[in-house]
Write a protein that holds these residues in place. Sequence first.
Motif, PDB file in Angstrom:
ATOM      1  N   LYS A 115       0.913  -1.376   0.125  1.00  0.00           N
ATOM      2  CA  LYS A 115      -0.202   0.355   0.161  1.00  0.00           C
ATOM      3  C   LYS A 115       1.110   1.077  -0.442  1.00  0.00           C
ATOM      4  CE  LYS A 115      -3.824   0.304   0.279  1.00  0.00           C
ATOM      5  NZ  LYS A 115      -4.597   1.225  -1.284  1.00  0.00           N
ATOM      6  N   ILE A 116       1.839   1.106   0.748  1.00  0.00           N
ATOM      7  CA  ILE A 116       2.757   2.202   1.425  1.00  0.00           C
ATOM      8  C   ILE A 116       4.105   2.530  -0.232  1.00  0.00           C
ATOM      9  CG2 ILE A 116       4.796   3.429   2.013  1.00  0.00           C
ATOM     10  CD1 ILE A 116       3.834   1.711   4.579  1.00  0.00           C
ATOM     11  N   SER A 117       3.626   1.497  -1.531  1.00  0.00           N
ATOM     12  CA  SER A 117       4.591   1.769  -2.349  1.00  0.00           C
ATOM     13  C   SER A 117       3.415   2.135  -3.334  1.00  0.00           C
ATOM     14  CB  SER A 117       5.288  -0.026  -3.294  1.00  0.00           C
ATOM     15  OG  SER A 117       5.424   0.147  -3.972  1.00  0.00           O
ATOM     16  N   GLU A 118       3.008   1.913  -3.680  1.00  0.00           N
ATOM     17  CA  GLU A 118       1.535   2.928  -4.194  1.00  0.00           C
ATOM     18  C   GLU A 118       1.216   4.083  -3.864  1.00  0.00           C
ATOM     19  OE1 GLU A 118      -2.369   0.627  -3.844  1.00  0.00           O
ATOM     20  OE2 GLU A 118      -1.422  -1.534  -4.297  1.00  0.00           O
ATOM     21  N   ILE A 119       0.971   4.599  -2.584  1.00  0.00           N
ATOM     22  CA  ILE A 119       0.926   6.278  -2.671  1.00  0.00           C
ATOM     23  C   ILE A 119       2.681   6.827  -3.472  1.00  0.00           C
ATOM     24  CG2 ILE A 119       0.965   7.835  -1.145  1.00  0.00           C
ATOM     25  CD1 ILE A 119       0.010   5.600   1.017  1.00  0.00           C
ATOM     26  N   ASP A 120       3.317   5.696  -2.993  1.00  0.00           N
ATOM     27  CA  ASP A 120       4.779   6.484  -3.665  1.00  0.00           C
ATOM     28  C   ASP A 120       4.915   7.477  -2.824  1.00  0.00           C
ATOM     29  OD1 ASP A 120       7.317   6.770  -5.372  1.00  0.00           O
ATOM     30  OD2 ASP A 120       5.365   8.240  -7.303  1.00  0.00           O
ATOM     31  N   PRO A 121       5.303   7.630  -1.861  1.00  0.00           N
ATOM     32  CA  PRO A 121       4.920   8.830  -0.722  1.00  0.00           C
ATOM     33  C   PRO A 121       6.525   9.866  -1.154  1.00  0.00           C
ATOM     34  CG  PRO A 121       5.122   7.266   0.428  1.00  0.00           C
ATOM     35  CD  PRO A 121       5.266   6.548  -0.720  1.00  0.00           C
ATOM     36  N   ASP A 122       6.200  11.206  -0.727  1.00  0.00           N
ATOM     37  CA  ASP A 122       7.434  12.417  -0.541  1.00  0.00           C
ATOM     38  C   ASP A 122       8.217  11.652   0.912  1.00  0.00           C
ATOM     39  OD1 ASP A 122       6.850  13.081  -3.089  1.00  0.00           O
ATOM     40  OD2 ASP A 122       5.005  14.039  -2.186  1.00  0.00           O
ATOM     41  N   LEU A 123       7.417  11.075   1.465  1.00  0.00           N
ATOM     42  CA  LEU A 123       7.740  11.086   2.894  1.00  0.00           C
ATOM     43  C   LEU A 123       7.629  10.186   3.755  1.00  0.00           C
ATOM     44  CD1 LEU A 123      10.125  12.800   4.770  1.00  0.00           C
ATOM     45  CD2 LEU A 123       8.288  14.329   6.062  1.00  0.00           C
ATOM     46  N   ILE A 124       8.206   8.957   4.947  1.00  0.00           N
ATOM     47  CA  ILE A 124       7.544   8.621   5.292  1.00  0.00           C
ATOM     48  C   ILE A 124       7.964   8.976   7.365  1.00  0.00           C
ATOM     49  CG2 ILE A 124       7.257   5.946   6.176  1.00  0.00           C
ATOM     50  CD1 ILE A 124       7.806   5.377   2.894  1.00  0.00           C
ATOM     51  N   ILE A 125       7.079   9.245   7.737  1.00  0.00           N
ATOM     52  CA  ILE A 125       8.221   9.470   9.428  1.00  0.00           C
ATOM     53  C   ILE A 125       7.777   8.229  10.224  1.00  0.00           C
ATOM     54  CG2 ILE A 125       7.507  11.158  10.986  1.00  0.00           C
ATOM     55  CD1 ILE A 125       6.862  12.576   9.797  1.00  0.00           C
ATOM     56  N   ILE A 126       8.504   7.217  10.843  1.00  0.00           N
ATOM     57  CA  ILE A 126       8.390   6.537  11.726  1.00  0.00           C
ATOM     58  C   ILE A 126       8.902   6.863  13.553  1.00  0.00           C
ATOM     59  CG2 ILE A 126       8.695   4.845   9.706  1.00  0.00           C
ATOM     60  CD1 ILE A 126      11.255   3.858  10.646  1.00  0.00           C
ATOM     61  N   SER A 127       8.794   5.629  14.510  1.00  0.00           N
ATOM     62  CA  SER A 127       9.739   5.794  14.687  1.00  0.00           C
ATOM     63  C   SER A 127       9.786   4.295  16.203  1.00  0.00           C
ATOM     64  CB  SER A 127       8.793   6.524  16.054  1.00  0.00           C
ATOM     65  OG  SER A 127       7.024   6.074  16.676  1.00  0.00           O
ATOM     66  N   GLY A 128       9.673   3.906  17.214  1.00  0.00           N
ATOM     67  CA  GLY A 128       9.832   3.295  18.307  1.00  0.00           C
ATOM     68  C   GLY A 128      10.076   1.658  16.826  1.00  0.00           C
ATOM     69  N   ARG A 129       8.022   1.545  17.246  1.00  0.00           N
ATOM     70  CA  ARG A 129       7.496   0.184  16.877  1.00  0.00           C
ATOM     71  C   ARG A 129       8.005  -0.226  15.019  1.00  0.00           C
ATOM     72  NH1 ARG A 129       3.608   3.664  19.964  1.00  0.00           N
ATOM     73  NH2 ARG A 129       3.261   1.688  21.580  1.00  0.00           N
ATOM     74  N   GLN A 130       8.357   0.595  14.399  1.00  0.00           N
ATOM     75  CA  GLN A 130       8.169   0.663  12.565  1.00  0.00           C
ATOM     76  C   GLN A 130      10.491   0.519  12.738  1.00  0.00           C
ATOM     77  OE1 GLN A 130       6.765   3.654  14.039  1.00  0.00           O
ATOM     78  NE2 GLN A 130       4.766   2.319  14.572  1.00  0.00           N
ATOM     79  N   ALA A 131      10.481   0.901  13.262  1.00  0.00           N
ATOM     80  CA  ALA A 131      12.218   0.975  13.299  1.00  0.00           C
ATOM     81  C   ALA A 131      13.327  -0.334  12.995  1.00  0.00           C
ATOM     82  CB  ALA A 131      13.642   1.228  14.913  1.00  0.00           C
ATOM     83  N   ASP A 132      12.958  -1.274  12.843  1.00  0.00           N
ATOM     84  CA  ASP A 132      13.107  -2.931  12.090  1.00  0.00           C
ATOM     85  C   ASP A 132      12.986  -2.673  10.672  1.00  0.00           C
ATOM     86  OD1 ASP A 132      14.153  -4.029  14.718  1.00  0.00           O
ATOM     87  OD2 ASP A 132      12.475  -4.992  15.247  1.00  0.00           O
ATOM     88  N   ALA A 133      11.880  -1.828  10.227  1.00  0.00           N
ATOM     89  CA  ALA A 133      11.764  -1.636   8.833  1.00  0.00           C
ATOM     90  C   ALA A 133      12.013  -0.519   8.256  1.00  0.00           C
ATOM     91  CB  ALA A 133       9.958  -1.191   8.790  1.00  0.00           C
ATOM     92  N   TYR A 134      13.123   0.534   9.025  1.00  0.00           N
ATOM     93  CA  TYR A 134      14.181   1.396   7.939  1.00  0.00           C
ATOM     94  C   TYR A 134      14.100   1.644   6.971  1.00  0.00           C
ATOM     95  CZ  TYR A 134      16.817   5.239   6.994  1.00  0.00           C
ATOM     96  OH  TYR A 134      17.011   6.318   6.888  1.00  0.00           O
ATOM     97  N   GLU A 135      14.893   0.188   6.769  1.00  0.00           N
ATOM     98  CA  GLU A 135      15.386  -0.408   5.261  1.00  0.00           C
ATOM     99  C   GLU A 135      15.338  -0.323   4.032  1.00  0.00           C
ATOM    100  OE1 GLU A 135      19.333   0.359   5.216  1.00  0.00           O
ATOM    101  OE2 GLU A 135      19.248   0.522   7.105  1.00  0.00           O
ATOM    102  N   GLU A 136      13.557  -1.148   4.984  1.00  0.00           N
ATOM    103  CA  GLU A 136      12.719  -1.821   3.945  1.00  0.00           C
ATOM    104  C   GLU A 136      11.585  -0.459   3.912  1.00  0.00           C
ATOM    105  OE1 GLU A 136      10.704  -4.042   0.801  1.00  0.00           O
ATOM    106  OE2 GLU A 136      12.843  -5.069   2.771  1.00  0.00           O
ATOM    107  N   LEU A 137      11.185   0.375   4.212  1.00  0.00           N
ATOM    108  CA  LEU A 137      10.817   1.533   4.040  1.00  0.00           C
ATOM    109  C   LEU A 137      11.551   2.828   3.337  1.00  0.00           C
ATOM    110  CD1 LEU A 137       8.667   2.104   7.526  1.00  0.00           C
ATOM    111  CD2 LEU A 137       7.705   0.749   5.329  1.00  0.00           C
TER     112      LEU A 137
END
Length: 322
Positions: A115-137
């Motif tokens: 879904k995020i890829s479909e959005i093609d975002p200009d910016l993604i903001i994360i914090s601790g709960r998503q830290a492990d997904a940082y590289e993929e995002l």
Amino acid sequence: MARKLSLFLITALFALVLAACGNSDKTEEPESKGSGDEGTEQAEKLTIKHELGETEVDVNPEKVVVFDFGVLDTIDKLGVEVTGVPQANIPSYLSKFEDSKYENVGGLKEPDFEKISEIDPDLIIISGRQADAYEELSKIGPTIYMGVDTKRYMDSFKENTTQLGEIFDKEEAAAAELASVEESINTLSEKVKGTEGTGLIVLANEGNISAYGTGSRFGIIHDVFGVKPADENIEVSTHGQSVSPEYIAEKNPDYLFVIDRGAAVQEGESSAKALIENDIVKKTTAYENDHIIYLDPDYWYLSGGGLVSVSEMVKEIDEGLK
């Protein structure tokens, strides 16, 4: 001779016209990428240094995905719209983001990469709960980490808010909101100085109790607001230090601050009060003086670190210190 001279002049004039046309194309080329303010915005970028790396982002990004609810409440307070959020367990004070106009980008710990890829975002903001997904995002779009560093809560909170002001061209509004929050904290801190007694922070979670002290995710009560801890040796960890009702009775706090995780994640009915207010805890000074304070888990557990959530956290502690 005159004919040759005339032919030469015509040829030279034609060459000058061609050269002039060529120079005009080069000047107009940048305009093809955007004109006026729009072109300026597209060209303007910031380099954001954060805990997980360094990311170049556009100023005033159009398509923004936000996973941290504290950041989300700050962005909303500054009057900025977002494109996608994790719609499960959204705090009630941010319920507007449950609307279908916003894309659902998965869970707090399980981002929906497709879904995020479909959005093609200009910016993604994360914090601790998503830290492990940082590289993929980061492969999908510019990604920055904006979790609050609880060991330096206010500095971290102010840095994040200031950066958001820079990214969304809201520097003055961000500074004004921060000044208002700091003023309320100073007022609370003065009140705490005149209040005798100690405080203990606990999290109620499915029949278990965890204690949190200075430097912890809820340590702002001690570290910033100034409430003296009933136990200065609580182990600092994400899940807190497992404790019992006997421990609470032993520490005998004057104020007991309770956060109900079950109410935050809506896992059945809230049972925090039944768990906490047992016969053992009823012997504490906090219970006897009606100083058991149930904090709103929307602000304390799900978000925190936002302009709205920090302001409300200040209010709750202020109202609880009778």
